[in-house]
Write an enzyme that holds these catalytic residues in place. Sequence first.
Site, mmCIF file in Angstrom:
data_model
loop_
_atom_site.group_PDB
_atom_site.id
_atom_site.type_symbol
_atom_site.label_atom_id
_atom_site.label_comp_id
_atom_site.label_asym_id
_atom_site.label_seq_id
_atom_site.Cartn_x
_atom_site.Cartn_y
_atom_site.Cartn_z
ATOM 1 N N CYS A 28 35.677 36.539 41.691
ATOM 2 C CA CYS A 28 35.475 37.900 42.341
ATOM 3 C C CYS A 28 35.575 38.950 41.154
ATOM 4 O O CYS A 28 35.531 39.044 39.955
ATOM 5 C CB CYS A 28 37.434 37.584 42.018
ATOM 6 S SG CYS A 28 37.738 39.565 42.449
ATOM 7 N N CYS A 31 37.899 41.362 39.898
ATOM 8 C CA CYS A 31 37.850 40.927 39.435
ATOM 9 C C CYS A 31 37.797 41.516 37.624
ATOM 10 O O CYS A 31 37.825 41.508 36.718
ATOM 11 C CB CYS A 31 39.031 39.905 39.322
ATOM 12 S SG CYS A 31 39.490 39.137 40.443
#
Length: 98
Positions: A28, A31
């Site tokens: 991600c 993230c």
Amino acid sequence: MITKLTMDNFEAETKSGLKLVEFFATWCGYCKKQEVELEQMEKVWIGQVNTDDEAELAIKYGIASFPTFLVMKDGKEVTRFSGLRSKEDLMNILMKFI
């Protein structure tokens, strides 16, 4: 302080006090950007769940997007939110529960 959370230690690590828990995925992009903000929060206890390794925890807590944060107080979820957040936003959210 960032602590790695797993099925084995999640309950014990979150059972007392105010805790910020991030569910993330290694693939991600948001993230990865969030990690920079979290590393600046040295005096806050932060638990991280790598959902690639801990899918069972993600399912248990109904995680559908990344990053997703849970604020836990004495072992109970008091709020949750998703998406990239600044360190200031995270601190403001935590301050509501002190």
